[in-house]
Design a protein around this motif. Structure first.
Motif, mmCIF file in Angstrom:
data_model
loop_
_atom_site.group_PDB
_atom_site.id
_atom_site.type_symbol
_atom_site.label_atom_id
_atom_site.label_comp_id
_atom_site.label_asym_id
_atom_site.label_seq_id
_atom_site.Cartn_x
_atom_site.Cartn_y
_atom_site.Cartn_z
ATOM 1 N N ARG A 177 -29.793 -39.030 22.483
ATOM 2 C CA ARG A 177 -29.226 -37.904 23.505
ATOM 3 C C ARG A 177 -27.793 -37.698 23.455
ATOM 4 N NH1 ARG A 177 -33.022 -36.040 27.283
ATOM 5 N NH2 ARG A 177 -34.726 -37.359 27.606
ATOM 6 N N GLU A 178 -27.043 -38.666 23.308
ATOM 7 C CA GLU A 178 -25.657 -38.392 23.348
ATOM 8 C C GLU A 178 -25.267 -37.667 21.920
ATOM 9 O OE1 GLU A 178 -22.474 -41.899 22.235
ATOM 10 O OE2 GLU A 178 -22.759 -41.981 24.504
ATOM 11 N N GLU A 179 -25.679 -38.211 20.755
ATOM 12 C CA GLU A 179 -25.544 -37.760 19.431
ATOM 13 C C GLU A 179 -26.327 -36.380 19.214
ATOM 14 O OE1 GLU A 179 -23.162 -38.607 17.695
ATOM 15 O OE2 GLU A 179 -22.653 -40.612 18.885
ATOM 16 N N GLU A 180 -27.388 -35.828 20.144
ATOM 17 C CA GLU A 180 -27.808 -34.639 20.113
ATOM 18 C C GLU A 180 -28.762 -34.883 18.711
ATOM 19 O OE1 GLU A 180 -25.291 -31.483 20.245
ATOM 20 O OE2 GLU A 180 -25.081 -31.582 22.355
ATOM 21 N N TRP A 181 -29.583 -35.942 18.483
ATOM 22 C CA TRP A 181 -30.384 -36.136 17.399
ATOM 23 C C TRP A 181 -31.824 -35.564 17.864
ATOM 24 C CZ3 TRP A 181 -28.430 -41.830 16.585
ATOM 25 C CH2 TRP A 181 -27.361 -41.724 15.662
ATOM 26 N N GLY A 182 -32.126 -35.728 19.094
ATOM 27 C CA GLY A 182 -33.410 -35.322 19.560
ATOM 28 C C GLY A 182 -34.377 -36.564 19.499
ATOM 29 N N ALA A 183 -35.556 -36.289 20.175
ATOM 30 C CA ALA A 183 -36.479 -37.181 20.274
ATOM 31 C C ALA A 183 -37.187 -37.739 19.206
ATOM 32 C CB ALA A 183 -37.622 -36.828 21.402
ATOM 33 N N GLY A 184 -37.206 -36.518 18.127
ATOM 34 C CA GLY A 184 -37.969 -37.069 17.024
ATOM 35 C C GLY A 184 -37.329 -38.053 16.066
ATOM 36 N N THR A 185 -35.946 -38.097 15.949
ATOM 37 C CA THR A 185 -35.091 -38.952 15.357
ATOM 38 C C THR A 185 -35.259 -40.144 16.130
ATOM 39 O OG1 THR A 185 -33.447 -37.221 14.525
ATOM 40 C CG2 THR A 185 -32.870 -39.655 14.607
ATOM 41 N N ALA A 186 -35.261 -40.246 17.407
ATOM 42 C CA ALA A 186 -35.130 -41.800 18.171
ATOM 43 C C ALA A 186 -36.610 -42.223 17.774
ATOM 44 C CB ALA A 186 -35.320 -41.382 19.673
ATOM 45 N N GLY A 187 -37.652 -41.451 17.768
ATOM 46 C CA GLY A 187 -38.924 -42.007 17.293
ATOM 47 C C GLY A 187 -38.904 -42.457 15.945
ATOM 48 N N LEU A 188 -38.197 -41.917 14.921
ATOM 49 C CA LEU A 188 -38.193 -42.191 13.370
ATOM 50 C C LEU A 188 -37.360 -43.680 13.506
ATOM 51 C CD1 LEU A 188 -37.545 -38.980 11.500
ATOM 52 C CD2 LEU A 188 -39.657 -40.369 11.678
ATOM 53 N N VAL A 189 -36.482 -43.860 14.253
ATOM 54 C CA VAL A 189 -35.468 -45.034 14.372
ATOM 55 C C VAL A 189 -36.713 -46.143 14.717
ATOM 56 C CG1 VAL A 189 -33.839 -46.249 15.354
ATOM 57 C CG2 VAL A 189 -33.534 -44.053 14.685
ATOM 58 N N PHE A 190 -37.334 -45.975 15.753
ATOM 59 C CA PHE A 190 -38.480 -46.774 16.248
ATOM 60 C C PHE A 190 -39.353 -47.244 14.843
ATOM 61 C CE2 PHE A 190 -36.963 -45.972 20.830
ATOM 62 C CZ PHE A 190 -37.324 -47.104 21.323
ATOM 63 N N GLY A 191 -39.851 -46.206 14.411
ATOM 64 C CA GLY A 191 -40.762 -46.187 13.299
ATOM 65 C C GLY A 191 -40.244 -47.378 12.084
ATOM 66 N N ALA A 192 -39.092 -46.733 11.689
ATOM 67 C CA ALA A 192 -38.489 -47.633 10.557
ATOM 68 C C ALA A 192 -37.983 -48.927 11.131
ATOM 69 C CB ALA A 192 -37.000 -46.944 10.302
ATOM 70 N N GLN A 193 -37.920 -49.397 12.510
ATOM 71 C CA GLN A 193 -37.586 -50.559 12.959
ATOM 72 C C GLN A 193 -38.986 -51.562 12.664
ATOM 73 O OE1 GLN A 193 -37.926 -54.268 15.128
ATOM 74 N NE2 GLN A 193 -39.040 -52.327 15.905
ATOM 75 N N GLY A 194 -40.122 -50.845 13.350
ATOM 76 C CA GLY A 194 -41.346 -51.447 13.028
ATOM 77 C C GLY A 194 -41.835 -51.805 11.778
ATOM 78 N N ALA A 195 -41.405 -50.784 10.756
ATOM 79 C CA ALA A 195 -41.866 -50.926 9.418
ATOM 80 C C ALA A 195 -41.175 -52.103 8.816
ATOM 81 C CB ALA A 195 -41.514 -49.618 8.574
ATOM 82 N N GLY A 196 -39.694 -52.196 8.904
ATOM 83 C CA GLY A 196 -39.011 -53.416 8.683
ATOM 84 C C GLY A 196 -39.519 -54.763 8.994
ATOM 85 N N MET A 197 -39.918 -54.511 10.167
ATOM 86 C CA MET A 197 -40.358 -56.080 10.963
ATOM 87 C C MET A 197 -41.708 -56.299 10.323
ATOM 88 S SD MET A 197 -40.465 -56.634 15.139
ATOM 89 C CE MET A 197 -40.483 -58.436 15.534
ATOM 90 N N VAL A 198 -42.469 -55.351 9.889
ATOM 91 C CA VAL A 198 -43.934 -55.757 9.707
ATOM 92 C C VAL A 198 -44.047 -56.168 8.124
ATOM 93 C CG1 VAL A 198 -46.023 -54.468 9.178
ATOM 94 C CG2 VAL A 198 -45.321 -54.122 11.085
ATOM 95 N N ALA A 199 -42.990 -55.430 7.422
ATOM 96 C CA ALA A 199 -42.796 -55.762 5.874
ATOM 97 C C ALA A 199 -42.548 -57.371 5.758
ATOM 98 C CB ALA A 199 -41.895 -54.916 5.433
ATOM 99 N N VAL A 200 -41.313 -57.684 6.586
ATOM 100 C CA VAL A 200 -41.053 -59.136 6.753
ATOM 101 C C VAL A 200 -42.073 -59.997 7.011
ATOM 102 C CG1 VAL A 200 -39.404 -60.834 7.571
ATOM 103 C CG2 VAL A 200 -38.392 -58.589 7.071
ATOM 104 N N THR A 201 -42.773 -59.886 8.059
ATOM 105 C CA THR A 201 -43.773 -60.800 8.558
ATOM 106 C C THR A 201 -44.969 -60.673 7.735
ATOM 107 O OG1 THR A 201 -44.541 -58.916 10.042
ATOM 108 C CG2 THR A 201 -43.208 -60.652 11.246
ATOM 109 N N LEU A 202 -45.319 -59.854 6.841
ATOM 110 C CA LEU A 202 -46.450 -59.480 5.847
ATOM 111 C C LEU A 202 -46.064 -60.712 4.784
ATOM 112 C CD1 LEU A 202 -47.825 -56.085 5.842
ATOM 113 C CD2 LEU A 202 -48.810 -58.206 6.763
ATOM 114 N N VAL A 203 -44.840 -60.601 4.396
ATOM 115 C CA VAL A 203 -44.283 -61.450 3.552
ATOM 116 C C VAL A 203 -44.562 -62.964 3.737
ATOM 117 C CG1 VAL A 203 -42.412 -62.317 2.020
ATOM 118 C CG2 VAL A 203 -42.518 -59.934 2.381
ATOM 119 N N VAL A 204 -44.141 -63.152 4.908
ATOM 120 C CA VAL A 204 -44.366 -64.527 5.558
ATOM 121 C C VAL A 204 -45.897 -64.829 5.662
ATOM 122 C CG1 VAL A 204 -43.886 -66.112 7.389
ATOM 123 C CG2 VAL A 204 -42.013 -64.655 6.748
#
Length: 429
Positions: free
Chosen positions: A270-297
């Protein structure tokens, strides 16, 4: 069931050496015991029910405004925090399996009664708050017992893979649970969600009755009162050379990393005026990175010394948070989310098995109770502190501050020789 019936081979004590394999233990093709995979399937079914039910509870409470919604959520959190250590002591005293069976049976009956009440009365505030209290009380006993079960079902050497598989399943359910819950609540309301929750508890209850721990130990003799036994868990944990820094790192991650994702990302967007879509993409990217590592383990096992990697992962996650705080645009913020996910996934995949494997056999559930308590208190405190700081200084400043503190905590963790050099889950040469 007599306590001795579920005690097969004792798990190995702190130090990381693989425990002896129980006679006749069956393994799936991927090497994890079939008993663990069956238990995990039951837990994941239960998580689906929880995702639907918690959404329905919050949605019903939101109809009465923010105060009732906040009170309903607090009704879950407060008894959980107050009773966690006692719940862990009970589990160590009477056996984790018994506690889980009792908890699932109690929630099955409660969910059916709740469904009938909601069908007749709707969802008045008093019913919602009472539901929150009931859930919080059961959670206080259920969570420590459930957290200790992987140690009771798999050898120490398999804990990183077992816990990573559980984490991947949980992540997938978290991503799909909310949309499913929204559809169900729209069709059947709060009463329908309670019925679905009852069905999932019934499935988990059947699994728990069938599954018998293969690496269990007899329950701790009840020589002291419950409060003394609960305090004993705290003393043992903070006197242990590996558990003490491991718990501090876990608390720091809960207080400085989790709020970045749930609280600060929306505020920064909101502060940077990125919009809700970008916030959702950040969440999604974080989840993707987390799942990728755990799948390797899951596939390969631990990536190295768990304490060393956990502390280093906080430094990586802190670097990702710093990238997020100084991101010039939405694309850079999404890339930062991916780095945060890799750090968070590496941390989670190595600190959880380290803490569980390092716990003395006599205190498995109590250490898990303390682990949940440390996370809950850190998150509760820092959500409020960081939210207030955003109002004073702005979201980007607070995000950068969290990044610096995360890197500092990770570097401090690397100074602990017992944590850094622990080889839990690694093949000995």
């Amino acid at each position: 069931m007599p306590a001795g019936d579920e005690a097969a081979e004792p798990a190995s004590r702190a130090g990381g050496a693989p425990g002896p394999q129980a006679d006749g233990e069956e393994h799936a093709p991927d090497g994890l015991p079939r008993a663990y995979l069956l238990w995990l399937a039951g837990i994941l079914v239960s998580l689906v029910g929880n995702a639907i039910f918690y959404f329905a509870l919050g949605w019903a409470a939101s109809a009465y405004g923010g105060s009732i919604a906040g009170l309903t959520l607090s009704a879950i959190t407060l008894p959980r925090v107050l009773l966690l250590l006692v719940g862990g002591a009970v589990s160590d005293r009477v056996s984790a399996r018994r506690v889980l069976i009792t908890g699932d049976a109690a929630m099955l009956v409660f969910s059916l009664v709740l469904a009938a009440a909601a069908y007749s009365l709707g969802a008045p505030p008093l019913l919602l708050v009472a539901t929150g209290v009931a859930v919080g009380v059961v959670d206080a006993f259920y969570l420590p017992a459930s957290g200790s079960m992987p140690r009771r079902l798999v050898p120490t050497s398999q804990l990183p893979r077992a816990l990573s598989l559980r984490q991947v399943g949980g992540q997938m359910i978290n991503m799909g649970g909310a949309p499913l819950a929204g559809v169900l609540v729209g069709l059947a309301g709060f009463a329908g969600a309670a019925v679905v929750n009852a069905v999932t508890f019934a499935c988990t209850l059947v699994v728990l009755i069938v599954v018998r721990p293969q690496h269990d130990v007899p329950p701790t003799p009840s020589s002291d009162g419950l409060l003394r036994e609960a305090v004993s868990g705290v003393k043992v944990a903070f006197a242990h050379p590996v558990l003490r820094p491991g718990l501090w790192l876990t608390g720091a991650a809960a207080g400085l990393l989790l709020p970045v994702l749930t609280l600060l990302v929306p505020l920064l967007a909101r502060e940077e005026e990125w919009g809700a879509g970008t916030a959702g993409l950040v969440f999604g990217a974080q989840g993707a990175g987390m799942v990728a590592v755990t799948l390797v383990v899951v596939r390969r096992g631990p990536l190295g010394r768990p304490g060393l990697l956990a502390a280093s992962a906080l430094v990586v996650a802190g670097g990702g948070v710093l990238m997020l705080g100084v991101s010039p645009n939405a694309l850079a913020a999404v890339a930062a989310g991916l780095v945060i996910g890799v750090g968070n996934g590496t941390f989670s995949a190595h600190i959880a098995p380290l803490v569980l494997a390092s716990s003395p056999d006599t205190h498995l559930s109590r250490i898990q109770a303390l682990l949940v308590l440390v996370q809950s208190l850190a998150l509760l405190l820092m959500n409020n502190v960081l939210g207030a700081l955003v109002d004073l200084e702005g979201a980007s400043v607070v995000v950068v501050t969290c990044a610096v503190m995360l890197v500092g905590v990770g570097l401090a963790g690397l100074t602990s020789s017992p944590l850094r050099n622990d080889r839990t889950g690694l093949a000995r040469t």
